[in-house]
Design an enzyme around this catalytic site. Structure first.
Site, PDB file in Angstrom:
ATOM      1  N   HIS A 169       0.763  -1.256   0.000  1.00  0.00           N
ATOM      2  CA  HIS A 169       0.000   0.000   0.000  1.00  0.00           C
ATOM      3  C   HIS A 169       0.793   1.306   0.000  1.00  0.00           C
ATOM      4  CE1 HIS A 169      -3.146  -2.834   1.112  1.00  0.00           C
ATOM      5  NE2 HIS A 169      -4.055  -1.903   1.156  1.00  0.00           N
ATOM      6  N   GLY A 220      -0.792  -1.983  -5.761  1.00  0.00           N
ATOM      7  CA  GLY A 220      -1.568  -3.176  -5.405  1.00  0.00           C
ATOM      8  C   GLY A 220      -2.972  -2.783  -4.986  1.00  0.00           C
ATOM      9  N   GLU A 350     -13.230  -9.439   0.159  1.00  0.00           N
ATOM     10  CA  GLU A 350     -13.977  -8.166   0.074  1.00  0.00           C
ATOM     11  C   GLU A 350     -14.253  -7.842  -1.396  1.00  0.00           C
ATOM     12  OE1 GLU A 350     -10.920  -5.665   2.111  1.00  0.00           O
ATOM     13  OE2 GLU A 350     -12.259  -5.812   3.818  1.00  0.00           O
ATOM     14  N   GLU A 366     -19.131  -3.302   1.026  1.00  0.00           N
ATOM     15  CA  GLU A 366     -18.378  -2.406   1.921  1.00  0.00           C
ATOM     16  C   GLU A 366     -18.747  -0.940   1.671  1.00  0.00           C
ATOM     17  OE1 GLU A 366     -14.135  -3.072   1.852  1.00  0.00           O
ATOM     18  OE2 GLU A 366     -13.749  -1.134   2.833  1.00  0.00           O
ATOM     19  N   CYS A 368     -16.888   1.625   1.769  1.00  0.00           N
ATOM     20  CA  CYS A 368     -15.894   2.236   0.872  1.00  0.00           C
ATOM     21  C   CYS A 368     -16.155   1.901  -0.593  1.00  0.00           C
ATOM     22  CB  CYS A 368     -14.488   1.742   1.194  1.00  0.00           C
ATOM     23  SG  CYS A 368     -13.828   2.395   2.712  1.00  0.00           S
ATOM     24  N   CYS A 446     -10.978   2.056   7.415  1.00  0.00           N
ATOM     25  CA  CYS A 446     -11.062   2.685   6.096  1.00  0.00           C
ATOM     26  C   CYS A 446     -12.393   3.395   5.877  1.00  0.00           C
ATOM     27  CB  CYS A 446     -10.835   1.644   5.003  1.00  0.00           C
ATOM     28  SG  CYS A 446     -11.871   0.190   5.152  1.00  0.00           S
TER      29      CYS A 446
HETATM   30  O1  FUB Z   1      -6.701  -2.025   2.039  1.00  0.00           O
HETATM   31  C1  FUB Z   1      -7.159  -0.732   2.366  1.00  0.00           C
HETATM   32  C2  FUB Z   1      -8.646  -0.776   2.665  1.00  0.00           C
HETATM   33  O2  FUB Z   1      -8.875  -1.631   3.774  1.00  0.00           O
HETATM   34  C3  FUB Z   1      -9.508  -1.357   1.572  1.00  0.00           C
HETATM   35  O3  FUB Z   1      -9.923  -0.438   0.628  1.00  0.00           O
HETATM   36  C4  FUB Z   1     -10.645  -1.891   2.340  1.00  0.00           C
HETATM   37  O4  FUB Z   1     -11.411  -2.816   1.610  1.00  0.00           O
HETATM   38  C5  FUB Z   1      -9.978  -2.495   3.544  1.00  0.00           C
HETATM   39  O5  FUB Z   1      -9.504  -3.765   3.255  1.00  0.00           O
HETATM   40 ZN    ZN Z   2     -13.836   0.568   4.003  1.00  0.00          ZN
END
Ligand code: FUB
Ligand code: ZN
Length: 685
Positions: A169, A220, A350, A366, A368, A446
């Protein structure tokens, strides 16, 4: 692509949002979420697990200060992997110099500062701005002299930086840092964080790209793509657009970067290559993006990528990239979208599931991911104003996105299923991801800060503009100023969405202004009536265009019929066969135990008493149940009479049923009255 059609997001400083619905949500974010999150980032929430976020920045900042004091070359510790979510043995006794939390913990700050920026545009707050400036000082102090800024590697060992793009990340941290820095700069004019973000982007641009000798990797977890385009738009620096485009172009090319990276890592760590760990499709890297036609893998990553692809396509005029965006959009909307505007049918990874696999109780959906879908929709709208994008954007915003936050702004959902039985959620391992009530915060936090940034910037989803046209995509009470060839027009909007369909627009200008005002005709209100003196709307792709000379006091009236829609799913959706769901305007409804008792599965809608336009369904305007105006629907129904003493199986007979009424409430408001069952899709007769 028709470049003449392209639009840009509006300047948030030119908008006010005053309508009771969205203003209330924005105030929750300002008063509750932003201060709470600041405490969370600083590990000051009693009873909650620490975030470690600001602590990590402080440790990294001390390391940088030590180094510069000694005038020495920074000698970082040698990296050893400490687990994806490193925690101290005793959570109350963290070791002084250790990094804790997820590898992307820095993004908690970036999302917070982004929400702060948007909020300041609507509500100046010197105290909050001071706190934000202090936080920025702490963050910027952690940046290495070369410009790198990810505390995970600064603290754990820079020797391994950029060696695990697949999982670690860093480029996601870059993307969020840019988004936060741009928002704060646009709100305050202060550029300290923006300069830090540019330096980090420069650091990456020096090391990644098509040129020989540079790294051919890409994120990633996507977001850097769209963020870099935004950085380009703000700074005018083409290298950021080139880097964003490179990340998009490079994804999924052969040899696959993530597979090669895993081999290199395995060699270095003296272990066997772990093939099962690398599934490029999970990261949307199974094929080059222009060949992709199905939304697959991690849902948030996917829609963040598609948003970046749309941005790059718009900025570079790339038709093949845009065609891929359209295919992916259609695939989601036709086969993978919940009626709540959620995406991500499976908790395994997810992720998106296969076509039409949209289970209700095990859904992931989710928060997000719904937010990311709204990002994608807004970007597709920027390329081509077509109400099909705004319809889905609105569906995501009014339903799954808002369901992510409690009505008091104090707790949150990460996962948003469409059917919940609390007992099952507590006892069934297959539902481990489902929470029957919202949580105060999450170790992997998140969603709440993502909610804060989208709600506080909601006006940028309501409008976009180009030189001679102002588009209204969402009807939101308030005002917006727009410059038409050097003359300012203010549009004052009186709207009470999502409950009432009358919208009154009054125009203000000190001198007559020529221009076009375009209003969306939602898919749920095709019979929308628009009146504006003797101006006649011209309709195209779901927008009504009013063009001409505007004067002080001109009025435009819109009437959007707010019929109740009784919807069935495509029969290919196994989970919803012989079921119906209810929507009114952009809002999807659900049944809750609080109104209907338990065992919601015993209820079935009696469609014999419901007309094609929702006749027979009672619409009640309610001010008490949820502390703000909402609508409840009263649906004719039957309830199966359950005989608990009956054997498990017995001879089939016509079921015994009693007449009932089902009370439905907006999905976004569910789980605000204690724990109970909930169901969106209801059996029908
Ligand atoms: O990996 C970063 C964030 O955390 C992702 O966007 C979400 O799905 C959670 O896994
Ligand atoms: Zn989220």
């Amino acid at each position: 692509m028709d470049k003449q059609a392209f639009t840009s997001p509006i300047d948030l400083k030119k908008v006010t949002v005053t309508d009771p619905f969205w203003h209330r949500e924005m105030e929750l974010v300002r008063r509750e979420v932003i201060p709470y999150q600041w405490d969370a980032l600083n590990d000051r929430v009693p009873g909650a697990d620490p975030s470690w976020c600001m602590r990590n920045f402080r440790i990294a900042g001390r390391m940088m200060a030590d180094q510069s004091r000694k005038g020495a070359q920074y000698v970082p510790p040698s990296y050893t992997f400490r687990g994806f979510n490193a925690l101290p043995e005793d959570i109350t006794k963290p070791e002084d110099d250790k990094f804790y939390g997820f590898v992307f913990q820095d993004t908690d700050f970036s999302k917070w500062i982004e929400a702060v920026g948007y909020s300041l545009t609507q509500h100046p707050d010197p105290e909050l701005e001071k706190t934000a400036d202090e936080a920025i000082d702490i963050v910027c102090a952690a940046q290495t002299p070369e410009g790198y800024l990810d505390t995970y590697y600064i603290i754990n060992g820079m020797d391994a930086a950029l060696t695990n793009l697949r999982d670690h990340h860093e480029l996601y941290c870059l993307g969020h840092l840019i988004e936060g820095a741009v928002a704060y700069y646009q709100a305050t004019g202060k550029d300290k964080l923006l300069r830090a973000a540019c330096r980090f982007a420069d650091y990456i641009a020096d090391r990644f790209g098509p040129e020989e000798g540079k790294c051919k990797g890409y994120p990633g977890h996507e977001i850097a793509e769209m963020a870099l385009v935004r950085l380009y738009e703000v700074t005018g620096e083409e290298k950021y657009l080139h880097l964003g485009k490179f990340f998009v172009d490079q994804r999924g090319q052969e040899p696959n970067y993530f597979i090669e990276e895993e081999k290199t890592r395995a060699r270095r760590e003296g272990r066997a290559v772990c093939h099962t760990n690398t599934n490029p499709a999970y990261h949307q890297a199974g094929k080059p993006v222009r060949e992709q036609d199905e939304a697959v893998g991690h849902a948030v990553r996917a829609v963040y990528l598609y948003s970046g692809m749309a941005d790059v396509a718009r900025q570079t005029g790339d038709d093949s990239l845009y065609a891929a965006c359209e295919r992916l959009w259609d695939n989601i909307v036709r086969k993978k979208l919940y009626i709540t505007g959620g995406i991500g049918g499976t908790h395994v990874g997810e992720a998106f599931s296969y076509a039409y696999d949209l289970p209700n109780d095990t859904a992931y959906s989710e928060t997000c991911a719904a937010i990311g879908l709204a990002f994608f929709a807004r970007r597709m709208l920027q390329i081509k104003p077509d109400s099909k994008y705004a319809d889905v954007m609105e569906q995501a915003l009014y339903n799954t996105v808002l369901a992510g936050m409690a009505l008091d702004g104090k707790s949150f959902f990460y996962v948003n299923p469409l059917a919940v039985v609390p007992y099952a959620a507590r006892h069934d391992e297959r539902l481990r991801h489902v929470e029957p009530v919202r949580r105060k915060w999450f170790g992997c936090a998140c969603c709440p800060p993502n909610l804060a940034r989208i709600v506080s910037s909601i006006a940028s989803y309501a409008y976009t503009e180009k030189e001679d046209t102002l588009y209204t995509h969402l009807y939101m009470g308030g005002s917006i100023r727009k410059d038409f060839a050097g003359k300012e027009l203010t549009m004052e909007v009186d709207a009470k969405m999502p409950w009432h369909g009358h919208v009154y627009v009054t125009l203000h200008c000190s001198e007559p202004v020529n221009g076009t005002l375009a209003f969306r005709v939602p898919g749920w209100a095709p019979d929308t009536v628009i009146t504006c003196g003797d101006k006649q709307p011209v309709y195209k792709d779901g927008y009504a265009y009013l063009t001409g000379k505007w004067h002080e006091g001109d009025m435009i009236r819109l009437h959007l019929p707010m019929a109740v829609h009784v919807l069935a799913s495509n029969p290919a959706v196994r989970a919803d066969v012989d079921k119906v769901a209810f929507t009114r305007g952009p809002v999807t409804f659900c049944a809750e135990q609080a109104d209907n008792g338990d065992n919601l599965h015993l209820l079935r809608v009696d469609t014999r008493y419901i007309g094609d336009h929702g006749e027979g369904v009672g619409v009640e305007f309610d001010h008490d149940t949820f502390g703000h105006e909402t609508v409840k629907l009263h649906v004719p129904a039957k309830r199966l009479i359950m005989d608990e003493s009956a054997p498990l199986y017995s001879q089939w007979r016509a079921p015994k049923e009693e007449t009932a009424k089902i009370v439905l409430v907006p999905y976004y408001a569910w789980a605000n009255r204690g724990e109970g069952e909930m169901m969106v899709w209801l059996r029908r007769k």
